[in-house]
Each structure stands twice: as structure tokens, then as C-alpha cells.
Design a protein around this motif. Structure first.
Motif, PDB file in Angstrom:
ATOM      1  N   LEU A 154       0.800  -1.211  -0.376  1.00 15.76           N
ATOM      2  CA  LEU A 154       0.055   0.147   0.181  1.00 15.76           C
ATOM      3  C   LEU A 154       1.104   1.059   0.150  1.00 15.76           C
ATOM      4  N   LEU A 155       0.363   2.262  -0.868  1.00 16.84           N
ATOM      5  CA  LEU A 155       0.781   3.699  -0.929  1.00 16.84           C
ATOM      6  C   LEU A 155       0.242   4.423  -0.142  1.00 16.84           C
ATOM      7  N   PRO A 156       0.906   5.540   0.502  1.00 20.10           N
ATOM      8  CA  PRO A 156       0.510   6.488   1.665  1.00 20.10           C
ATOM      9  C   PRO A 156      -0.495   6.609   1.250  1.00 20.10           C
ATOM     10  N   ALA A 157      -1.558   8.027   1.314  1.00 19.08           N
ATOM     11  CA  ALA A 157      -2.850   8.747   0.973  1.00 19.08           C
ATOM     12  C   ALA A 157      -2.105  10.058   0.055  1.00 19.08           C
ATOM     13  N   HIS A 158      -2.310  10.808  -0.631  1.00 25.29           N
ATOM     14  CA  HIS A 158      -2.115  11.836  -0.586  1.00 25.29           C
ATOM     15  C   HIS A 158      -2.913  12.432  -0.094  1.00 25.29           C
ATOM     16  N   LEU A 159      -1.826  14.046   0.442  1.00 30.76           N
ATOM     17  CA  LEU A 159      -2.072  14.693   1.504  1.00 30.76           C
ATOM     18  C   LEU A 159      -3.780  15.470   0.856  1.00 30.76           C
ATOM     19  N   HIS A 160      -4.125  15.443  -0.324  1.00 32.73           N
ATOM     20  CA  HIS A 160      -5.228  16.144  -0.791  1.00 32.73           C
ATOM     21  C   HIS A 160      -6.371  15.415  -0.998  1.00 32.73           C
ATOM     22  N   GLU A 161      -6.361  14.214  -1.230  1.00 32.83           N
ATOM     23  CA  GLU A 161      -7.024  13.687  -1.725  1.00 32.83           C
ATOM     24  C   GLU A 161      -7.310  11.920  -1.135  1.00 32.83           C
ATOM     25  N   HIS A 262      14.480  -2.327  -5.613  1.00 33.36           N
ATOM     26  CA  HIS A 262      13.477  -1.888  -6.620  1.00 33.36           C
ATOM     27  C   HIS A 262      11.778  -2.826  -5.735  1.00 33.36           C
ATOM     28  N   GLY A 263      10.640  -2.680  -6.730  1.00 32.51           N
ATOM     29  CA  GLY A 263       9.571  -3.361  -6.378  1.00 32.51           C
ATOM     30  C   GLY A 263       8.874  -2.910  -4.588  1.00 32.51           C
ATOM     31  N   ILE A 264       9.716  -2.021  -4.385  1.00 41.38           N
ATOM     32  CA  ILE A 264       8.520  -2.074  -2.092  1.00 41.38           C
ATOM     33  C   ILE A 264       8.648  -0.680  -2.732  1.00 41.38           C
ATOM     34  N   THR A 265       7.843  -0.521  -1.720  1.00 45.07           N
ATOM     35  CA  THR A 265       7.319   0.663  -0.764  1.00 45.07           C
ATOM     36  C   THR A 265       8.208   1.346  -0.162  1.00 45.07           C
ATOM     37  N   GLN A 266       8.016   2.530   0.029  1.00 46.94           N
ATOM     38  CA  GLN A 266       8.790   3.435   1.068  1.00 46.94           C
ATOM     39  C   GLN A 266       8.247   3.159   2.674  1.00 46.94           C
ATOM     40  N   ALA A 267       7.177   2.751   3.080  1.00 48.47           N
ATOM     41  CA  ALA A 267       6.624   1.915   3.963  1.00 48.47           C
ATOM     42  C   ALA A 267       7.114   0.923   4.574  1.00 48.47           C
TER      43      ALA A 267
END
Length: 301
Positions: A154-161, A262-267
Motif C-alpha cells: 500500500l502507498l500512503p494517501a496523498h495529502l489533498h485526496e 526496486h519493487g518495494i514501497t518506502q513504508a
């Protein structure tokens, strides 16, 4: 199906009172009614932006207790702000789960007419009887139907959305055994996360006491390689892990302590590093490059 509910707070577990989002036991009761929970575990109640490693450990312990009961599936409610970090942590901690665990969040309290929480919870209830064991996230972006995500992609949600996306395009959960026997009380080490931006001054970072750095890249997988390389060269004893997406820099571009991932999210990388450091993994780089539960997408990167 015997369903357990683990609540941790967040917007989905709150009510709006005089314009303020406040945690509410009434929300817990409502969630339990919607999903038809046979048992409720409500020891944790926190707005997710306040979550620390000690809170992650407490959520893990509550889920572990819930798994001792004869449930066929678990729903874990959580706030949206730190969902990507908690979901990655729980994916690693419960790689070997024998039942599906689904995390659910909402953009508004359930008492608000436009809340997506009802659709999310109903989708979780529908998904669980047919799901393979693993840890997942279900979320409904505005204008779309609810989507099932691999919890460690999962990628973190954007601040504005209020929108969530994940990498990989599927949610196949596969326990490789990498996390078996690990200590998941991950306090005690410091890992610095750096996001790129125009004018980034690496000299402003004091790395005293830090064990590692996670450098994320722009959407194309690039960073200011010259500046980042000078920063890494100035701290040769600190490994610097770069989440580079599909971009693969030539191996000679960076100094030896820069490791492209590669292929892994920052979180997912950040949490994985903390687990490795806590458990004194000898070859930290080899550890982060191995799949634990399908968090590393290999076929597209």
C-alpha cells in the motif's frame, strides 16, 4: 463465518462532535453490527497520526490474542493517516497467519452521509469468506468500487485526496518464512526517511544515532544523484536504501553504501529495516532484498 473485530480508533472509529473528529465507543458498536462480529477487541483507541512503534506493538498483541480464538477471519479498523505503515508492519508480523486479516479505513465517520466506511466494511465482510490467508487492506476511492490491496504494497494517501493505491496490480500474499521467529517490538533504532524536493539540502541532516537511511525517489525513480552520492559518501558507515521504482541506476553511479531497492514501497522498506535492525540481522541488505510475504514486486521492476 466466525468473524473477529479489532478496533484501533481512527476516523472510522469516531464521531464528529461540534466539527471535531472524536474517538467513540458508539462507532465500535456500529462497526461490530455492520460486519456481524462475533467478538470485539477494542483495547487500542488512537488517532492514527499519533501512532508510535509502541502502539504498533500493542495492536500486534491484540491481534495475536484474537487469533487464539476460533475465528475464520479478522477485520482490523484503522485511521487513514498511517495506514500504509501499520499495514506493512502487520503484514510482516502475521506472515504466517492461517486466516485472512483485513484492514479497513474510512474517509469520514460512519454517521456522516458521504462516508465510504459502509462500502468498505461490507466489502470486507464479503471478501473474507473467499479469501486466502494473508493480510490485506480494503479501501474505496471516491468514484470507484472498493479495492483489495496487499497490506505490504500500500502507498500512503496523498495529502489533498482520500485515495489509496498499491504497487503490483495484485494482492497475492505468500509467506516465505523470512519473518519467522522475529522480534517485532521494533523500538530502539533510528531510520531516517528522506523524500526528494527542489532545493533539498542534505547537509541539514544530522545522522548521529541513525542506523540507516531510506531515500525515496521522484515518480520516475530518479533523485539528484550527485547530491545524494555526496551525502552518502560523507556517511560511509550508514547504509542508504533508495526506493527507485523501475529506474535502475548503473552500479557505478553511487558509492558502496547506497543500495537500490526496486519493487518495494518506502513504508514497507522502512518497517522492514526496523525489523532487521531490531533482530541484529547480519546482512541487512540481503534481508531487505528477500521477499517476506510478497511485498517486493519482481515481475514489473
Amino acid at each position: 463465518m466466525k468473524l473477529g473485530l479489532v478496533t484501533t480508533g481512527g476516523t472510522i472509529g469516531s464521531r464528529k462532535v461540534d466539527g471535531v473528529i472524536k474517538l467513540s465507543s458508539a462507532a465500535t458498536d456500529q462497526i461490530a453490527s455492520i460486519v456481524g462480529a462475533d467478538a470485539v477487541y477494542d483495547k487500542v483507541a488512537i488517532h492514527s497520526e499519533r501512532i508510535e512503534f509502541s502502539d504498533l506493538a500493542e495492536v500486534r498483541r491484540v491481534i495475536a490474542d484474537a487469533l487464539k480464538s476460533d475465528h475464520d477471519g479478522l477485520i482490523v479498523t484503522h485511521g487513514t493517516d498511517t495506514l500504509a505503515f501499520t499495514s506493512a508492519y502487520l503484514a510482516y508480523a502475521f506472515c504466517d497467519t492461517e486466516i485472512p486479516i483485513v484492514m479497513c479505513s474510512a474517509d469520514l465517520p460512519l454517521t456522516e452521509r458521504d462516508s465510504n466506511g459502509f462500502d468498505v466494511l461490507q466489502s470486507a465482510k464479503t471478501f473474507l469468506p473467499h479469501s486466502a490467508p494473508g493480510v490485506y487492506v480494503i479501501y474505496k476511492n471516491p468514484g470507484f468500487t472498493p479495492t483489495v490491496h496487499h497490506a505490504a504494497r500500500l502507498l500512503p494517501a496523498h495529502l489533498h485526496e482520500h485515495m489509496y493505491f498499491s504497487i503490483g496490480g495484485d494482492c497475492v500474499f505468500n509467506d516465505t518464512g523470512l519473518m519467522h521467529g522475529m522480534d517485532f517490538d521494533i523500538e530502539g533504532h533510528k531510520v531516517l526517511c528522506i523524500s526528494p524536493y527542489v532545493g533539498l539540502d542534505y547537509s541539514s541532516f544530522n545522522l548521529d544515532g541513525y542506523s540507516a537511511v531510506v531515500q525515496s525517489a521522484y515518480h520516475s525513480g530518479t533523485v539528484n544523484s550527485a547530491d545524494f552520492n555526496r551525502f552518502a559518501a560523507a556517511h560511509p558507515d550508514i547504509p542508504m536504501y533508495m526506493t527507485a521504482g523501475r529506474k535502475k541506476y548503473d552500479g557505478q553511479v553511487f558509492v558502496k553504501n547506497v543500495i537500490q531497492c526496486h519493487g518495494i514501497t518506502q513504508a514497507a522498506l522502512y518497517i522492514k529495516l526496523h525489523i532487521g535492525l531490531k533482530n541484529n540481522v547480519k546482512d541487512l541488505t540481503a534481508f531487505v532484498h528477500k521477499n517476506a510475504c510478497g511485498e517486493i514486486v519482481t515481475d514489473k521492476y
